[in-house]
Design a protein around this motif. Structure first.
Motif, PDB file in Angstrom:
ATOM      1  N   PRO A 258       0.832  -1.207   0.000  1.00  0.00           N
ATOM      2  CA  PRO A 258       0.000   0.000   0.000  1.00  0.00           C
ATOM      3  C   PRO A 258       0.865   1.255   0.000  1.00  0.00           C
ATOM      4  CG  PRO A 258       0.001  -1.030   2.171  1.00  0.00           C
ATOM      5  CD  PRO A 258       0.687  -1.988   1.245  1.00  0.00           C
ATOM      6  N   VAL A 259       0.376   2.306  -0.662  1.00  0.00           N
ATOM      7  CA  VAL A 259       1.156   3.534  -0.751  1.00  0.00           C
ATOM      8  C   VAL A 259       1.250   4.245   0.588  1.00  0.00           C
ATOM      9  CG1 VAL A 259       0.656   3.862  -3.195  1.00  0.00           C
ATOM     10  CG2 VAL A 259      -0.868   4.871  -1.495  1.00  0.00           C
ATOM     11  N   SER A 260       0.325   3.957   1.501  1.00  0.00           N
ATOM     12  CA  SER A 260       0.408   4.492   2.854  1.00  0.00           C
ATOM     13  C   SER A 260      -0.302   3.533   3.796  1.00  0.00           C
ATOM     14  CB  SER A 260      -0.220   5.890   2.947  1.00  0.00           C
ATOM     15  OG  SER A 260      -1.617   5.823   2.741  1.00  0.00           O
ATOM     16  N   ALA A 261      -0.112   3.738   5.076  1.00  0.00           N
ATOM     17  CA  ALA A 261      -0.634   2.793   6.055  1.00  0.00           C
ATOM     18  C   ALA A 261      -2.153   2.680   6.010  1.00  0.00           C
ATOM     19  CB  ALA A 261      -0.180   3.207   7.454  1.00  0.00           C
ATOM     20  N   LYS A 262      -2.843   3.761   5.660  1.00  0.00           N
ATOM     21  CA  LYS A 262      -4.302   3.760   5.680  1.00  0.00           C
ATOM     22  C   LYS A 262      -4.914   3.597   4.299  1.00  0.00           C
ATOM     23  CE  LYS A 262      -4.552   6.742   9.767  1.00  0.00           C
ATOM     24  NZ  LYS A 262      -5.079   8.023  10.323  1.00  0.00           N
ATOM     25  N   SER A 263      -4.092   3.358   3.299  1.00  0.00           N
ATOM     26  CA  SER A 263      -4.592   3.300   1.923  1.00  0.00           C
ATOM     27  C   SER A 263      -4.797   1.865   1.460  1.00  0.00           C
ATOM     28  CB  SER A 263      -3.616   4.015   0.973  1.00  0.00           C
ATOM     29  OG  SER A 263      -4.067   3.928  -0.357  1.00  0.00           O
ATOM     30  N   SER A 264      -5.819   1.682   0.641  1.00  0.00           N
ATOM     31  CA  SER A 264      -6.035   0.380  -0.002  1.00  0.00           C
ATOM     32  C   SER A 264      -5.395   0.335  -1.383  1.00  0.00           C
ATOM     33  CB  SER A 264      -7.546   0.108  -0.140  1.00  0.00           C
ATOM     34  OG  SER A 264      -8.156   1.098  -0.946  1.00  0.00           O
ATOM     35  N   ILE A 265      -4.821   1.452  -1.819  1.00  0.00           N
ATOM     36  CA  ILE A 265      -4.173   1.537  -3.123  1.00  0.00           C
ATOM     37  C   ILE A 265      -2.771   0.947  -3.031  1.00  0.00           C
ATOM     38  CG2 ILE A 265      -3.290   3.104  -4.894  1.00  0.00           C
ATOM     39  CD1 ILE A 265      -6.305   2.861  -4.890  1.00  0.00           C
ATOM     40  N   MET A 266      -2.472   0.019  -3.920  1.00  0.00           N
ATOM     41  CA  MET A 266      -1.167  -0.616  -3.964  1.00  0.00           C
ATOM     42  C   MET A 266      -0.234   0.132  -4.916  1.00  0.00           C
ATOM     43  SD  MET A 266      -1.400  -3.199  -1.902  1.00  0.00           S
ATOM     44  CE  MET A 266      -2.679  -4.153  -1.085  1.00  0.00           C
ATOM     45  N   LEU A 267       1.058  -0.141  -4.769  1.00  0.00           N
ATOM     46  CA  LEU A 267       2.032   0.524  -5.624  1.00  0.00           C
ATOM     47  C   LEU A 267       1.785   0.206  -7.095  1.00  0.00           C
ATOM     48  CD1 LEU A 267       4.488   2.377  -5.228  1.00  0.00           C
ATOM     49  CD2 LEU A 267       5.928   0.347  -5.297  1.00  0.00           C
ATOM     50  N   TYR A 268       1.401  -1.060  -7.387  1.00  0.00           N
ATOM     51  CA  TYR A 268       1.154  -1.364  -8.795  1.00  0.00           C
ATOM     52  C   TYR A 268      -0.087  -0.657  -9.309  1.00  0.00           C
ATOM     53  CZ  TYR A 268      -2.104  -5.152  -7.389  1.00  0.00           C
ATOM     54  OH  TYR A 268      -3.127  -5.890  -6.855  1.00  0.00           O
ATOM     55  N   ASP A 269      -1.018  -0.283  -8.422  1.00  0.00           N
ATOM     56  CA  ASP A 269      -2.164   0.520  -8.836  1.00  0.00           C
ATOM     57  C   ASP A 269      -1.705   1.877  -9.367  1.00  0.00           C
ATOM     58  OD1 ASP A 269      -4.264  -1.254  -8.187  1.00  0.00           O
ATOM     59  OD2 ASP A 269      -4.170  -0.666  -6.083  1.00  0.00           O
ATOM     60  N   VAL A 270      -0.708   2.464  -8.697  1.00  0.00           N
ATOM     61  CA  VAL A 270      -0.175   3.748  -9.137  1.00  0.00           C
ATOM     62  C   VAL A 270       0.373   3.625 -10.554  1.00  0.00           C
ATOM     63  CG1 VAL A 270       1.536   5.553  -8.683  1.00  0.00           C
ATOM     64  CG2 VAL A 270       0.369   4.435  -6.772  1.00  0.00           C
ATOM     65  N   GLY A 271       1.148   2.559 -10.780  1.00  0.00           N
ATOM     66  CA  GLY A 271       1.688   2.328 -12.116  1.00  0.00           C
ATOM     67  C   GLY A 271       0.596   2.120 -13.144  1.00  0.00           C
ATOM     68  N   LEU A 272      -0.437   1.369 -12.789  1.00  0.00           N
ATOM     69  CA  LEU A 272      -1.533   1.128 -13.725  1.00  0.00           C
ATOM     70  C   LEU A 272      -2.254   2.426 -14.083  1.00  0.00           C
ATOM     71  CD1 LEU A 272      -3.114  -2.113 -12.179  1.00  0.00           C
ATOM     72  CD2 LEU A 272      -1.616  -1.956 -14.171  1.00  0.00           C
ATOM     73  N   VAL A 273      -2.498   3.271 -13.084  1.00  0.00           N
ATOM     74  CA  VAL A 273      -3.190   4.540 -13.339  1.00  0.00           C
ATOM     75  C   VAL A 273      -2.366   5.423 -14.278  1.00  0.00           C
ATOM     76  CG1 VAL A 273      -3.973   6.702 -12.296  1.00  0.00           C
ATOM     77  CG2 VAL A 273      -4.521   4.531 -11.202  1.00  0.00           C
ATOM     78  N   LEU A 274      -1.076   5.562 -13.985  1.00  0.00           N
ATOM     79  CA  LEU A 274      -0.225   6.400 -14.831  1.00  0.00           C
ATOM     80  C   LEU A 274      -0.145   5.846 -16.253  1.00  0.00           C
ATOM     81  CD1 LEU A 274       2.654   7.185 -12.298  1.00  0.00           C
ATOM     82  CD2 LEU A 274       0.754   8.669 -12.950  1.00  0.00           C
ATOM     83  N   ALA A 275      -0.047   4.534 -16.358  1.00  0.00           N
ATOM     84  CA  ALA A 275       0.007   3.917 -17.688  1.00  0.00           C
ATOM     85  C   ALA A 275      -1.288   4.147 -18.456  1.00  0.00           C
ATOM     86  CB  ALA A 275       0.287   2.420 -17.560  1.00  0.00           C
ATOM     87  N   MET A 276      -2.421   4.023 -17.787  1.00  0.00           N
ATOM     88  CA  MET A 276      -3.701   4.227 -18.469  1.00  0.00           C
ATOM     89  C   MET A 276      -3.920   5.686 -18.855  1.00  0.00           C
ATOM     90  SD  MET A 276      -5.033   1.329 -19.031  1.00  0.00           S
ATOM     91  CE  MET A 276      -3.334   0.810 -19.258  1.00  0.00           C
TER      92      MET A 276
END
Length: 523
Positions: A354-372
């Motif tokens: 997760p990108v932060s302790a309280k986030s459900s967003i994973m690091l690969y989610d960040v990559g997927l969003v930027l790629a899309m």
């Protein structure tokens, strides 16, 4: 100082997977470490280890570069806590001019960051007890005094808290700001005497309503529905608050009219630009909506024509989020109609943090969003994901968040290794010429099945098929090495989670030396 100018010769090291890699120069390492840090543990590096590494790198860097990086991180990469660490470290190592003061005044963008900086200062300098803020850097003090002049009574009241370790009153007495006029002096006097008015904010209004005892759940829901609608009408419900509370708005069943107002705000190009949200924040809101099942409801023929179907309120909000993140893609440039692009997303095990302790967003989610986001702007594009294997995936062009979710639901199909070399091997085997190959990754590439590696395959690809091709590594975790030599064989490094990284990409495409946007910041 310029980024992406080189990495030192003879700097081969091993990455965390034991594969051959290249150590970054201190300036580039500091940049990548800062813009990918959320003050949480990462897969390979504990938070205190990242902090120690950044402190060491600050000591090696030019003070002016550290100052500009702090401003860049706050105002271009939308970061709040990390720039305060840089300010604290800059104050610790630098003396003799007003650089710290001027940088502090530029970095502080919210009233609560005044007290946050002081708390950071006492923590990193291990100040405790009654003298915890004694010996404050004079230049830091001067910069904070200037920052006090940037806020009004509402902004101070909104962030004034009795529960914080360092309070606004403490900061006022410590830095002694000079009021710019009589009206501001009145505000300073109220801070000094703990008489700041509590402003009308969504937090205070909902908190007060939460103390009321209702006869039943129906009465409670009606009261909260009325309050949310009042807040929407008041204009005091900020963009980030809307993103975080879409599910709450649906659960109390606010009116279709108010849903329309929320959608208008969310999808407004002006509001999106002003809000300065990380693109993955839209994904987080989108996923919260997907968890809900909404009852069908009748809507006007006009809405049916607009959406092509009869949407419920959740469908209208989902559409607004898609429109909002599309605004993030509008400024992306550098891709002509004939440019061919390959976008490859790392979905390995080390990216599933997760990108932060309280986030459900994973690091690969960040990559997927930027790629899309990029995929939406490119006319000739292939996209895929790699782990143990590499798989190309066909997705639609316009639904960025839906595309990310489609990738997310399929990431287990390729396994969890970091075999990025397969991306280039596939191009060679298919004899496909790409102008740009872009990898969204934490950079810990290796080969868990043999000796082939991305470095030799890339050189071969340029020699045999695409001599003008460029390879862009989008570093999403900021470890201290890269899988290829930067600025050799048209390999470039970009780091960060904000859509602003595409400005760096555009600069590189136009011949700039990496992150010149940092060097051009004035202090």
């Amino acid at each position: 100082m310029k980024f992406n100018t080189s990495v030192a010769k003879n700097n081969e090291i091993r990455n965390y997977e034991g594969a051959r890699a290249y150590k970054l120069d201190p300036a580039t390492e500091l940049y990548t470490a800062v813009v990918t840090w959320s003050l949480n543990d990462s897969f390979y590096e504990k938070n205190d280890q990242r902090l120690a590494r950044i402190r060491s790198l600050v000591e090696q860097a030019e003070p002016m570069f550290v100052a500009k990086l702090a401003v860049y991180a706050r105002h271009f990469m939308y970061m709040r806590s990390v720039p305060l660490v840089l300010l604290t470290e800059l104050a610790r190592i630098h003396r003799g001019d007003d650089l710290v003061a001027k940088t502090t005044a530029k970095v502080i963008a919210r009233a609560d960051e005044i007290t946050e900086l002081l708390a950071c200062y006492q923590l990193l300098n291990e100040r405790k007890g009654a003298k915890k803020l004694n010996g404050l850097s004079k230049q830091l003090q001067k910069g904070l005094a200037s920052a006090f002049n940037n806020f009004d009574a509402y902004q101070f009241g909104k962030y004034n808290s009795d529960n914080s370790d360092v309070k606004l009153r403490d900061a006022l007495f410590l830095v002694h700001p000079k009021a710019k006029n009589a009206e501001q002096q009145v505000v300073f006097n109220k801070i000094a005497t703990n008489q700041l008015d509590t402003p009308y904010t969504w937090e205070t209004e909902l908190s007060a309503l939460g103390q009321v005892i209702f006869a039943n759940e129906t009465e409670r829901t009606a009261a909260f529905r009325a309050k949310w609608e009042e807040l929407i009408d008041s204009g005091r419900l900020g963009y980030m608050a809307l993103l975080r509370n879409l599910r709450n708005l649906l659960e109390v069943n606010i009116s279709p009219v108010h849903i329309g107002k929320v959608c208008e705000i969310l999808s407004s190009q002006k509001e999106v630009a002003k809000a300065k949200q990380f693109p993955f924040r839209y994904l987080s809101a989108y996923r919260e909506l997907l968890k809900m099942k909404m009852p069908e409801r009748k809507v006007s023929n006009k809405l049916m024509q607009l959406f092509g179907s009869e949407p419920d309120n959740r469908g209208r909000l989902v559409h607004a989020l898609e429109m909002a993140i599309l605004q993030s893609a509008e400024a992306i440039s550098g891709f002509g109609k004939d440019t061919s692009v390959l976008l490859a997303c790392d979905v390995s095990g080390s990216m599933q943090m997760p990108v932060s302790a309280k986030s459900s967003i994973m690091l690969y989610d960040v990559g997927l969003v930027l790629a899309m986001l990029l995929q939406n702007r490119c006319a000739h594009v292939e996209v895929g994901m790699f782990g143990d294997t590499w798989k190309r995936i066909r997705v639609s062009r316009n639904n960025i968040l839906a595309n990310v979710q489609a990738f997310y639901n399929r990431q287990g199909e390729v396994g969890y290794a970091t075999n990025g070399y397969l991306v280039i091997k596939d191009l060679l085997q298919r004899k496909v010429v790409m102008d740009k190959v872009m990898l969204f990754t934490d950079g810990q590439l290796w080969n868990n099945a043999g000796t082939e590696n991305i470095r030799t395959l890339w050189v071969r690809y340029k020699r045999e098929l695409a001599p003008n091709a460029r390879l862009y590594l989008f570093d999403l975790q900021g470890y201290k090495q890269a899988p290829l030599q930067i600025m050799m064989n048209d390999v470039y490094l970009i780091a960060g989670w904000s859509d602003k990284i595409f400005g760096v990409l555009d600069a590189l495409e136009n011949g700039a030396a990496g992150l010149d946007s940092i060097n051009h910041i004035s202090i």
